[in-house]
Design a protein around this motif. Structure first.
Motif, mmCIF file in Angstrom:
data_model
loop_
_atom_site.group_PDB
_atom_site.id
_atom_site.type_symbol
_atom_site.label_atom_id
_atom_site.label_comp_id
_atom_site.label_asym_id
_atom_site.label_seq_id
_atom_site.Cartn_x
_atom_site.Cartn_y
_atom_site.Cartn_z
ATOM 1 N N MET A 58 -17.249 -44.097 -4.210
ATOM 2 C CA MET A 58 -18.467 -44.424 -4.955
ATOM 3 C C MET A 58 -18.087 -44.977 -6.326
ATOM 4 O O MET A 58 -17.128 -44.541 -6.940
ATOM 5 C CB MET A 58 -19.319 -43.164 -5.123
ATOM 6 N N SER A 59 -18.889 -45.933 -6.759
ATOM 7 C CA SER A 59 -18.590 -46.484 -8.078
ATOM 8 C C SER A 59 -18.986 -45.470 -9.153
ATOM 9 O O SER A 59 -19.932 -44.704 -8.992
ATOM 10 C CB SER A 59 -19.356 -47.783 -8.292
ATOM 11 N N ALA A 60 -18.221 -45.461 -10.226
ATOM 12 C CA ALA A 60 -18.458 -44.487 -11.283
ATOM 13 C C ALA A 60 -19.669 -44.887 -12.127
ATOM 14 O O ALA A 60 -20.529 -44.060 -12.429
ATOM 15 C CB ALA A 60 -17.212 -44.369 -12.165
ATOM 16 N N ILE A 61 -19.717 -46.131 -12.521
ATOM 17 C CA ILE A 61 -20.787 -46.586 -13.410
ATOM 18 C C ILE A 61 -21.400 -47.864 -12.851
ATOM 19 O O ILE A 61 -20.659 -48.784 -12.471
ATOM 20 C CB ILE A 61 -20.257 -46.858 -14.829
ATOM 21 N N GLU A 62 -22.713 -47.884 -12.783
ATOM 22 C CA GLU A 62 -23.396 -49.137 -12.421
ATOM 23 C C GLU A 62 -24.290 -49.528 -13.578
ATOM 24 O O GLU A 62 -25.200 -48.779 -13.955
ATOM 25 C CB GLU A 62 -24.254 -48.944 -11.177
ATOM 26 N N ILE A 63 -24.006 -50.684 -14.149
ATOM 27 C CA ILE A 63 -24.796 -51.183 -15.271
ATOM 28 C C ILE A 63 -25.627 -52.334 -14.734
ATOM 29 O O ILE A 63 -25.085 -53.287 -14.176
ATOM 30 C CB ILE A 63 -23.880 -51.648 -16.408
ATOM 31 N N ALA A 64 -26.951 -52.231 -14.851
ATOM 32 C CA ALA A 64 -27.819 -53.236 -14.249
ATOM 33 C C ALA A 64 -28.759 -53.827 -15.286
ATOM 34 O O ALA A 64 -29.595 -53.132 -15.846
ATOM 35 C CB ALA A 64 -28.624 -52.614 -13.104
ATOM 36 N N GLY A 65 -28.547 -55.106 -15.594
ATOM 37 C CA GLY A 65 -29.472 -55.850 -16.458
ATOM 38 C C GLY A 65 -29.654 -55.242 -17.841
ATOM 39 O O GLY A 65 -30.745 -55.262 -18.401
ATOM 40 N N VAL A 66 -28.572 -54.716 -18.427
ATOM 41 C CA VAL A 66 -28.702 -54.022 -19.705
ATOM 42 C C VAL A 66 -28.752 -55.007 -20.877
ATOM 43 O O VAL A 66 -27.907 -55.885 -21.009
ATOM 44 C CB VAL A 66 -27.539 -53.024 -19.908
ATOM 45 N N LEU A 79 -26.484 -57.037 -26.704
ATOM 46 C CA LEU A 79 -26.149 -57.103 -25.286
ATOM 47 C C LEU A 79 -27.229 -57.918 -24.610
ATOM 48 O O LEU A 79 -28.418 -57.708 -24.847
ATOM 49 C CB LEU A 79 -26.106 -55.696 -24.673
ATOM 50 N N ASP A 80 -26.818 -58.868 -23.759
ATOM 51 C CA ASP A 80 -27.773 -59.774 -23.165
ATOM 52 C C ASP A 80 -27.627 -59.739 -21.638
ATOM 53 O O ASP A 80 -26.748 -60.386 -21.081
ATOM 54 C CB ASP A 80 -27.519 -61.189 -23.722
ATOM 55 N N ASP A 81 -28.455 -58.945 -20.998
ATOM 56 C CA ASP A 81 -28.527 -58.908 -19.550
ATOM 57 C C ASP A 81 -27.146 -58.709 -18.904
ATOM 58 O O ASP A 81 -26.688 -59.524 -18.123
ATOM 59 C CB ASP A 81 -29.166 -60.221 -19.045
ATOM 60 N N VAL A 82 -26.531 -57.593 -19.242
ATOM 61 C CA VAL A 82 -25.200 -57.297 -18.714
ATOM 62 C C VAL A 82 -25.323 -56.484 -17.421
ATOM 63 O O VAL A 82 -25.999 -55.456 -17.405
ATOM 64 C CB VAL A 82 -24.369 -56.512 -19.742
ATOM 65 N N SER A 83 -24.713 -56.952 -16.354
ATOM 66 C CA SER A 83 -24.657 -56.189 -15.099
ATOM 67 C C SER A 83 -23.206 -56.056 -14.696
ATOM 68 O O SER A 83 -22.463 -57.035 -14.716
ATOM 69 C CB SER A 83 -25.451 -56.903 -13.996
ATOM 70 N N LEU A 84 -22.830 -54.832 -14.308
ATOM 71 C CA LEU A 84 -21.409 -54.558 -14.143
ATOM 72 C C LEU A 84 -21.264 -53.297 -13.318
ATOM 73 O O LEU A 84 -22.020 -52.339 -13.489
ATOM 74 C CB LEU A 84 -20.834 -54.335 -15.552
ATOM 75 N N THR A 85 -20.306 -53.309 -12.400
ATOM 76 C CA THR A 85 -20.032 -52.086 -11.653
ATOM 77 C C THR A 85 -18.586 -51.678 -11.903
ATOM 78 O O THR A 85 -17.681 -52.503 -11.815
ATOM 79 C CB THR A 85 -20.248 -52.315 -10.144
ATOM 80 N N ILE A 86 -18.413 -50.427 -12.263
ATOM 81 C CA ILE A 86 -17.069 -49.920 -12.558
ATOM 82 C C ILE A 86 -16.723 -48.896 -11.486
ATOM 83 O O ILE A 86 -17.433 -47.905 -11.320
ATOM 84 C CB ILE A 86 -17.022 -49.283 -13.963
ATOM 85 N N GLY A 87 -15.665 -49.162 -10.772
ATOM 86 C CA GLY A 87 -15.297 -48.297 -9.657
ATOM 87 C C GLY A 87 -14.705 -46.975 -10.112
ATOM 88 O O GLY A 87 -14.310 -46.815 -11.268
ATOM 89 N N SER A 94 -32.248 -51.469 -24.636
ATOM 90 C CA SER A 94 -33.590 -52.007 -24.805
ATOM 91 C C SER A 94 -34.192 -52.335 -23.438
ATOM 92 O O SER A 94 -35.403 -52.287 -23.254
ATOM 93 C CB SER A 94 -33.566 -53.271 -25.668
ATOM 94 N N ALA A 95 -33.326 -52.720 -22.496
ATOM 95 C CA ALA A 95 -33.797 -53.025 -21.154
ATOM 96 C C ALA A 95 -32.660 -52.766 -20.190
ATOM 97 O O ALA A 95 -31.491 -52.769 -20.575
ATOM 98 C CB ALA A 95 -34.234 -54.491 -21.062
ATOM 99 N N GLY A 96 -32.987 -52.552 -18.904
ATOM 100 C CA GLY A 96 -31.971 -52.333 -17.905
ATOM 101 C C GLY A 96 -31.663 -50.857 -17.720
ATOM 102 O O GLY A 96 -32.263 -50.006 -18.377
ATOM 103 N N SER A 97 -30.703 -50.583 -16.822
ATOM 104 C CA SER A 97 -30.405 -49.174 -16.546
ATOM 105 C C SER A 97 -28.902 -48.972 -16.417
ATOM 106 O O SER A 97 -28.148 -49.894 -16.102
ATOM 107 C CB SER A 97 -31.099 -48.733 -15.255
ATOM 108 N N ILE A 98 -28.483 -47.750 -16.723
ATOM 109 C CA ILE A 98 -27.086 -47.365 -16.545
ATOM 110 C C ILE A 98 -27.079 -46.159 -15.615
ATOM 111 O O ILE A 98 -27.784 -45.179 -15.868
ATOM 112 C CB ILE A 98 -26.428 -47.003 -17.887
ATOM 113 N N ARG A 99 -26.330 -46.267 -14.531
ATOM 114 C CA ARG A 99 -26.237 -45.135 -13.601
ATOM 115 C C ARG A 99 -24.815 -44.618 -13.623
ATOM 116 O O ARG A 99 -23.858 -45.383 -13.597
ATOM 117 C CB ARG A 99 -26.629 -45.574 -12.193
#
Lengths: 350, 267, 306
Positions: free
Chosen positions: A1-9, A19-27, A56-61
């Motif tokens: 499972m990925s450790a961090i999922e950053i979606a549209g932050v 930060l401008d619409d950053v999406s990123l998955t960190i394993g 301000s927008a987006g989500s971090i899981r």
């Protein structure tokens, strides 16, 4: 499972977009680096993960769980701060045990664990010192031990090596990488130093102006930069203005300054004016090469020599030559022909 | 030819300045040990007037006044320090918010308004609301004007402590309250102590405002001394003054060193 | 990025969430026991005096009328400007101004001297300058009076040395009052100037010297403009409390040195008092202080580059 999922932050301070619409998955179990010049938003992203800033927008899981509503003390991540932020009124051991104390670990156990952590960073004998009595390198290790002691899911490191001198910095790089592999904890490492990023990371995310530019392994980023910023920021490179005449089967026919034609991967670009990147160490002097240049200067760099040459249209081209006895060094003013190695020329998006 | 920092005579002025500042204090301290009952004649070294302060005919009056002064100073400094620390937390740690500069002006208002005006206004206020002047009114007035004296060192100290320490604590699972109690409070403590000591001294020393709001029959040390020197300076007054002087000097020295030790610990 | 004490992010938000309860005690205490009383004092200045001290709640301009307008001994002459109180105020301004000038003349060289000491000894010098300030003002004033009395140690000493024949009449003079004010508030002048000189870039003086400016020309042309904000701050910090001073004029001065502080004080003593008049005098003093503060704010604004 990925450790961090950053979606549209996104993160704005008034009109400024950090930060401008950053999406990123960190394993999981990875050494992941956020790389970019100062002000690119990498530290802001790290602080959003830690909980010191709100997005301000987006989500971090984190491990699949949305952490937006969690205060920093409720997030299973720990941070190594840029200037370490060791509590100046507590001993080294008290600093290292602080997180465990806050989690309610009984004193005997947290003392044992703190001792073990200090052993791991080779500072067992300094447990009773105050932070002010330590050298920069020692403080850095204490900060590391303190952040690892509560066994976080993710360790965040905010330019932790920037305050150390060069020798120490180089030694710490290997140690950090080793520590990551031993503990199996995901490291998210922020730096502006590309050499640091290239030597330690499993994966690197290059950022600029609050945007993600490219994510990939060190080799991918260095050898296949997707745009001018990445090519320029990672290592040294020559950027030549070129004309793409046509694209066929994923390969582009490119007109170099001076009129010679070469073929290289199209990188998704169509015909028109573009830029071509060639690393200085991947171009050499060769009679009949497609680029004609005049040597302006020879710079001595120890293991290498650097030729500063200029094309007829005024574009400067740097060439790295190995400094060996066999190398023939052209004198300034000599006209030479240059040839990129196979696969060295890469078209760049702007 | 010396450097551009040197101006001839400036050192001498400084020396003169220090002599001027200390001469009266030294003189009164020396004369407080005068064995003679006449303040103009030196009658040899003696503890006589110090003994007189505690056992002489005026000892009861001064004892009561000293008790009032000290208890008021303790209470006022405590209250002012708590209020000031609480205000400093919001002012220094909450970033910018509406009313921040107005609050700063308000907290420092007692420093800007001449004492005689505060004194008059406070007396009028207590009279208007029908509160009898006495111990309580003195205490309230003292708490009020002590707040900025406690606030300034605390806020200055807190400004020097980076927010990152509390962030590190929060990162290591401390709650807001734990981050304050275990990290910020110990780090800001030298400022708190220093503010407390200054507030204590300021309260102990106040004459003008106290004189207005004390009411009949109520005395603090400064008002008792003032009442006494109106009839001329007597040797027992010099002894009391010297003791007060020593208390002030000790407190300020303490405050100075506590702050310095704190600074050193911060590295 | 890591940020200083001014906390942004969630830390600032968390503190902002509790800012109201944190600030409330300070607001309440100073609002109720400082701001409200001063406002009430303004109201009192428009009330009618009661003869045994205190007021009757009838609104009148009598207090201000008494302050500014003269109608003869029996109140039947045509109104002219009343000079008695204006003279007292003018004298206070003059005395406070002289004391400020004296503080500046001594305070500037002192501040400069301290700021040019090695860093290690600077705090010690500052400490020496500030210690007397923390000693009870009353005691300091009494000590000064004791020192400069006609038969006090200063005069006795000078006579013993044969420098003077009879005692210098110092007590109950303007000079004594100025000396008292100077003595009371000198640290207020030294500290802000010191802060300004410490920030001063001495390379500017070296540049001036390099361009043929003499020591004193450099002081006038380069140093003074650079440290002006400190000087103005020091001046205001000495001038304002001097204006309303009570102890120095009361203990060191005499009838000829009567100042605002004593005038106001007297209005609230016993049955001779006149509360509305005292309140009015305090309001006028307050106005003067406000003017001084506004001038100060403007001077500081001009002294700085935009």
């Amino acid at each position: 499972m990925s450790a961090i999922e950053i979606a549209g932050v996104s993160k704005s301070y008034g009109a400024m977009r950090a930060l401008d619409d950053v999406s990123l998955t960190i394993g999981g179990n990875a050494f992941f680096t956020l790389l970019g010049p100062s002000g690119c938003g990498k530290t802001t992203l790290l602080r959003c993960i830690a909980g010191f800033e709100e997005v301000s927008a987006g989500s971090i899981r984190l491990l699949g769980r949305d952490i937006a509503a969690l205060a920093p003390n409720e997030r299973p991540v720990n941070t190594v701060f840029q200037n370490y932020a060791l509590f100046p009124h507590m001993t080294v051991a008290e600093n290292v045990a602080f997180g465990l104390r806050m989690k309610g670990v009984p004193e005997a156990r947290r003392r044992a664990r703190a001792a073990r952590m200090l052993e791991m960073v080779h500072l067992a004998e300094l447990a009773d010192r105050m932070p002010a009595q330590l050298s920069g390198g020692q403080q850095q290790r204490v900060a590391l031990a303190r952040a690892l002691a509560p066994e976080p899911e993710v360790l965040l490191l905010d330019e932790p090596l920037s305050a150390l001198d060069l020798k120490l910095r180089q030694a710490m790089r290997l140690e950090l990488k080793q520590l990551q592999e031993e503990t199996g904890i995901t490291f998210v490492f922020v730096t502006h130093d590309q050499e640091e990023a290239l030597t330690m990371s499993d994966r690197i995310a290059v950022m600029s102006h609050g945007r993600l530019q490219q994510v990939g392994t060190a080799r991918e980023i260095y050898e296949s930069p997707v745009n001018r910023f990445v090519a320029d920021f990672i290592g040294e490179t020559n950027v030549l203005p070129v004309l793409v005449e046509g694209v066929e089967g994923g390969r582009a026919s490119v007109v170099l300054p001076g009129g010679a034609r070469i073929s290289c991967p199209a990188a998704g670009l169509g015909p028109g004016a573009h830029h071509l990147s060639i690393r200085p160490e991947r171009i050499g002097i060769a009679a009949g090469g497609p680029l004609r240049a005049t040597v302006e200067r020879v710079v001595y760099l120890g293991t290498d020599l650097q030729l500063v040459t200029r094309l007829a249209d005024g574009t400067a081209v740097q060439v790295r030559l190995q400094n060996s006895a066999r190398t023939e060094v052209p004198a300034p003013g000599t006209a030479i022909a240059l040839e990129p190695e196979e696969g060295a020329a890469r078209l760049l998006a702007d | 030819m010396r450097g551009v920092r040197h101006y001839p005579g400036f050192g001498a002025v400084t020396a003169g300045c220090l002599v001027l500042l200390y001469a009266p204090l030294v003189v009164i301290a020396v004369y407080s040990f005068n064995g003679s009952a006449s303040i103009t004649q030196w009658g040899g070294f003696s503890w006589r007037w110090y003994v007189d302060v505690f056992t002489g005919p005026e000892s009861g009056r001064f004892g009561q006044a000293a008790w009032n002064s000290i208890t008021i100073a303790l209470l006022a400094a405590t209250a002012a320090t708590v209020i000031a620390l609480s205000a400093a937390l919001a002012m220094v740690r909450a970033g910018s918010f509406r009313g921040r500069s107005a609050t700063f002006a308000l907290v420092n208002l007692p420093l800007m308004v001449p004492e005689i005006i505060t004194a008059v206004a406070t007396l009028i206020f207590f009279t208007a609301i029908g509160l009898r002047t006495g111990y309580l009114t003195i205490l309230i007035a003292h708490i009020t004007f002590c707040i900025p004296f406690a606030y300034l060192p605390i806020a200055a100290r807190m400004q020097g402590i980076e927010g990152v320490y509390e962030q590190a604590a929060r990162d290591l699972y401390a709650t807001r309250w734990q981050a304050f109690r275990l990290i910020l409070l110990p780090l800001v403590m030298p400022g708190v102590v220093s503010g407390y000591l200054l507030a204590f001294i300021i309260s102990l020393d106040d004459f003008i405002i106290t004189n207005f709001v004390k009411g009949a029959g109520m005395e603090t040390l400064p008002t008792a001394i003032f009442g006494s020197v109106k009839q001329g300076i007597k040797p027992n007054i010099m002894a009391i003054s010297t003791m007060l002087l020593a208390v002030s000097a000790i407190f300020v020295t303490l405050s100075y060193f506590i702050n310095r030790v704190g600074q050193r610990a911060r590295g | 990025m890591a940020g200083g004490a001014a906390s942004g992010g969630t830390q600032g938000r968390e503190y902002r969430a509790v800012a109201l309860p944190l600030l409330l005690p300070a607001w309440l205490v100073i609002g109720i026991f400082m701001v409200l009383p001063v406002l009430l004092m303004g109201v009192y200045s428009f009330l009618t005096k009661e003869f045994r001290g205190g007021v009757i709640w009838d609104f009148t301009l009598a207090a201000y009328d008494q302050f500014f307008v003269y109608r003869g001994l029996f109140g039947d002459e045509p109104p002219t400007l009343e000079w008695t109180y204006i003279t007292i105020f003018w004298r206070s301004i003059w005395q406070a101004g002289l004391a400020t000038a004296l503080c500046l003349a001594v305070g500037f060289p002192t501040a400069w001297f301290i700021a040019t000491r090695p860093v290690r000894t600077r705090t010690m010098w500052l400490f020496l300058i500030t210690v007397p300030y923390w000693v009870n003002l009353l005691i300091r004033t009494v000590s000064l009076k004791f020192l400069i009395r006609d038969n006090g140690p200063l005069n006795e000493g000078l006579m013993a040395l044969g420098l003077i024949d009879g005692p210098l009449p110092l007590v109950n003079t303007n000079l004594a009052v100025q000396l008292g004010l100077f003595y009371s508030y000198l640290p207020f002048m030294v500290l802000p100037i010191y802060a300004a000189v410490e920030r001063y870039d001495f390379a500017l003086s070296e540049a001036a010297a390099d361009l043929y400016a003499g020591r004193w020309t450099t002081l006038r042309e380069i140093v003074l403009p650079a440290v002006r904000p400190g000087i103005v701050a020091g001046a205001i910090l000495v001038f304002v409390p001097s204006l309303g001073a009570f102890l120095a004029p009361d203990l060191l001065g005499g009838a000829k040195t009567y100042m605002i502080g004593s005038l106001i004080d007297e209005q609230f003593r016993g049955s001779q008092g006149n509360w509305p008049f005292g309140a009015a005098a305090a309001m006028i003093l307050m106005t003067l202080v406000l003017i001084a503060l506004i001038l100060y704010a403007r001077a500081q604004g001009r002294g700085r580059p935009a």
